[in-house]
Design an enzyme around this catalytic site. Structure first.
Site, PDB file in Angstrom:
ATOM      1  N   ASP A  61      42.258  -6.720 -20.786  1.00  0.00           N
ATOM      2  CA  ASP A  61      42.949  -8.017 -21.263  1.00  0.00           C
ATOM      3  C   ASP A  61      42.337  -9.305 -21.660  1.00  0.00           C
ATOM      4  O   ASP A  61      41.168  -9.578 -21.054  1.00  0.00           O
ATOM      5  CB  ASP A  61      43.634  -8.196 -19.838  1.00  0.00           C
ATOM      6  CG  ASP A  61      44.178  -7.038 -19.071  1.00  0.00           C
ATOM      7  OD1 ASP A  61      43.770  -5.984 -19.566  1.00  0.00           O
ATOM      8  OD2 ASP A  61      44.662  -7.143 -17.912  1.00  0.00           O
ATOM      9  N   GLU A  88      52.462  -6.087 -14.967  1.00  0.00           N
ATOM     10  CA  GLU A  88      51.129  -6.737 -14.840  1.00  0.00           C
ATOM     11  C   GLU A  88      51.279  -8.008 -15.657  1.00  0.00           C
ATOM     12  O   GLU A  88      51.914  -8.014 -16.611  1.00  0.00           O
ATOM     13  CB  GLU A  88      50.162  -5.602 -15.316  1.00  0.00           C
ATOM     14  CG  GLU A  88      49.898  -4.416 -14.392  1.00  0.00           C
ATOM     15  CD  GLU A  88      48.723  -3.678 -14.693  1.00  0.00           C
ATOM     16  OE1 GLU A  88      48.116  -3.166 -13.952  1.00  0.00           O
ATOM     17  OE2 GLU A  88      48.813  -3.277 -15.999  1.00  0.00           O
TER      18      GLU A  88
END
Ligand code: FRU
Length: 588
Positions: free
Chosen positions: A138, A308
């Site tokens: 990420d 998430e």
């Protein structure tokens, strides 16, 4: 020029190997002492070998750390560097859990002044951000300050697979080229450093200093909790706050990925946090004390798995402020594995109220855009909401066929709200800065496609990084499309089907696919019938991002061809269609 590990002058200065008395089921615990005389200890990795823990200790008892590595057993895939520059002439001990003296990973550890590897390996993209070496997932802490865009990212410096989560760091002044900075945050006694955000504390609410850069991240240890760290030197170095965690775990497993922004109306910081399958909003006057405001998500959107990496931000649509909430979900994406859904609605400083829209809606229908969020502190004079996502999918991210690094980010994209003819949507489109990367532009004549047409050469000396712009006018064609091809009969296919209302990407025959049996799954995006589809396709060695009608439909996909795709073929199953304004742009 290609660099190679074998050319490195190696000084192996191993003092002793000693076996500790402990043994476990999968091997012994060994310690190896080194007298440090170089900058790096190079550790051999074999990705298929089991992951083991290596503890590092020096004569300074406070200088202890550990990391996990797929230590080579009988084959060396690549090396990873342990930076020991500060320990010259000192003794350093590596302790290995569950190993044997015969492991190549122990016998072959080397001291070296250089960590050299083939940076330009085959599938290294040219205009997408990749970690210099090691694993990345990420994007984290994306923030603008004084002419610099900071990109932090989930990073493993000790291998090209997920482990040892730290925040890597890179800086750009133009959103297209990046300079690597040292790793910003490394695991500590509270755990690994999972995803999070960064803000500029303009009014010194936290007391770390005016304009301090404050990172808010998940400490992922026995439980997940939120911590902060601050930098008063424009992100060059960070100090972890002594009072961490600032938001302790309330007793739930999935409690992570804080995205913080200043909310002027509420006059406080707002944190969007992924909490199992909802997003919980917290408020704080000072980034240290957090109070729960509300929870969103039950019964709406996709709940196939854990939520998430949320992000909440305003966008102006038709002169009015609307709020967008991004939520990544894995698995459960529209085409399998990971994907990012969004909601459009209102936020009153406390509660998010979604508009009635046909949820779930997805930011990108390709298989390879996950966990994306937006930059904070973009100047008001700019006003853009700038997004980057991780261009991979948890289904196969750890196995894609690259070596010294794994994963790239998407190009930076501007997010806007538009109406696709049926309802409001979130558009994503490459930031204008990308236009500066166009090098040689090759224009091709318009085409009328009746069954088939081929552009046999996109570019002379095509190195696999280019952009295709064109407008397709479907006319009476119902199922039609185009494909990128190479001389090895590999093909990446884009199929438009106005009967079913889908744009599909097929990468089954696009090159290497069998590193994971879920890689070849198809992918579809809803397509509304239009008179013209303006297409922009960004291709960068091993990825393609397609944007239709300035980002109304977006799909990102990885592919691993054995040679560059330098041909463009058009086809129609029924009827004829036109292709106009075809431009092939080399990207510098
Ligand atoms: C999303 C994610 C986050 C987490 C991070 C760990 O890809 O699972 O929820 O913080 O990756 O690397």
């Amino acid at each position: 020029m290609k660099k190679s590990i074998s050319s490195i002058l190696i000084a192996l200065l191993l003092i002793s190997i000693s076996c500790t008395s402990q043994k476990n089921s999968s091997g012994k615990n060994l310690s190896v002492d080194f007298k440090i005389q170089s900058s790096y200890l190079l550790i051999p990795v074999e990705e298929k070998a089991p992951e083991i823990k290596i503890s590092v200790s020096t004569s300074n008892p406070t200088d202890q750390s550990s990391f996990d590595v797929h230590l080579a057993v009988d084959k060396i895939d690549y090396w990873v560097p342990l930076d020991v520059k500060k320990l010259r002439d000192q003794k350093l001990t590596l302790s290995f859990l569950g190993v044997s003296e015969s492991f190549l990973g122990i016998k072959e550890i080397k001291q070296s002044d250089k960590f050299d590897f083939e940076y330009n390996e085959k599938y290294r993209p040219q205009f997408h951000f990749t970690p210099e070496h090691g694993w990345m997932n990420d994007p984290n802490g994306m923030v603008y300050l004084d002419g610099e865009y900071h990109l932090f990212y989930q990073y493993n410096p000790y291998g090209s697979m997920w482990a040892n989560m730290s925040w890597g760091h890179a800086v750009s002044t133009d959103l297209t080229s990046w300079t690597y900075f040292p790793t910003a945050l490394t695991p500590d006694s509270l755990g690994a450093i999972f995803s999070g955000s960064a803000v500029i504390d303009v009014n010194n609410t936290a007391g770390f200093g005016k304009n301090a850069m404050v990172a808010i991240y998940t400490s992922a240890g026995k439980v997940q909790a939120q911590s902060i760290a601050y930098s008063t030197d424009k992100g060059r170095t960070f100090t972890k706050y002594a009072g961490n965690p600032v938001l302790p775990n309330p007793g739930i497993t999935d409690f992570r990925d804080p995205k913080v922004s200043w909310n002027e109306a509420a006059n406080q910081w707002i944190m969007a946090l992924a909490t199992k399958q909802t997003v919980t909003f917290f408020g704080s006057p000072n980034l240290k004390d957090w109070t729960k405001l509300s929870e969103f998500g039950e019964g709406i959107g996709s709940h196939a798995a854990v939520w998430e990496c949320p992000d909440l931000f305003p966008l102006i649509y038709n002169g009015k402020t609307k709020w967008v909430l991004l939520v990544s979900i894995n698995p459960g994406g529209p085409n399998g594995g990971s994907a990012t859904q969004y909601f459009i609605g209102d936020f009153d400083g406390k509660t998010f109220k979604p508009d009635t829209l046909p949820y779930p809606l997805w930011l990108d229908y390709g298989r390879d855009n996950y966990a994306g969020v937006t930059f904070s502190n973009i100047p008001k004079t700019d006003g853009r909401q700038i997004f980057m996502g991780w261009m991979s999918n948890w289904d196969y991210a750890n196995q894609v066929p690259t070596k010294d690094f794994r994963s790239a980010m998407t190009v930076a994209r501007e997010l806007t709200i538009t109406n696709n003819g049926k309802h409001l949507i979130l558009n994503s489109y490459p930031v204008n800065e990308f236009n500066n990367l166009k090098d040689i532009v090759s224009e091709k004549p318009d085409l009328q496609v009746d069954k088939e047409a081929t552009i046999t050469e996109l570019l002379k000396n095509n190195d696999g990084s280019y952009e295709i712009e064109m407008t397709i006018k479907p006319g009476n064609a119902v199922e039609f499309g185009f494909s990128l091809n190479n001389s090895k009969n590999e093909t990446l296919k884009f199929n438009f089907d106005n009967a079913t209302g889908f744009l599909s990407i097929d990468r089954k025959n696009s090159g290497l696919i069998n590193f994971n049996d879920r890689f070849a799954l198809g992918m579809n995006a809803p397509l509304i019938k239009k008179d013209a589809y303006r297409i922009r396709l960004l291709v960068d060695k091993a990825s393609a991002e397609i944007f239709i009608n300035e980002g109304e439909v977006t799909m990102s996909t990885l592919f691993f061809p054995s040679e560059c795709m330098n041909q463009l073929k058009f086809y129609s199953q029924t009827g004829k269609f036109g292709v106009e304004a075809i431009k092939i742009n080399n990207i510098k």
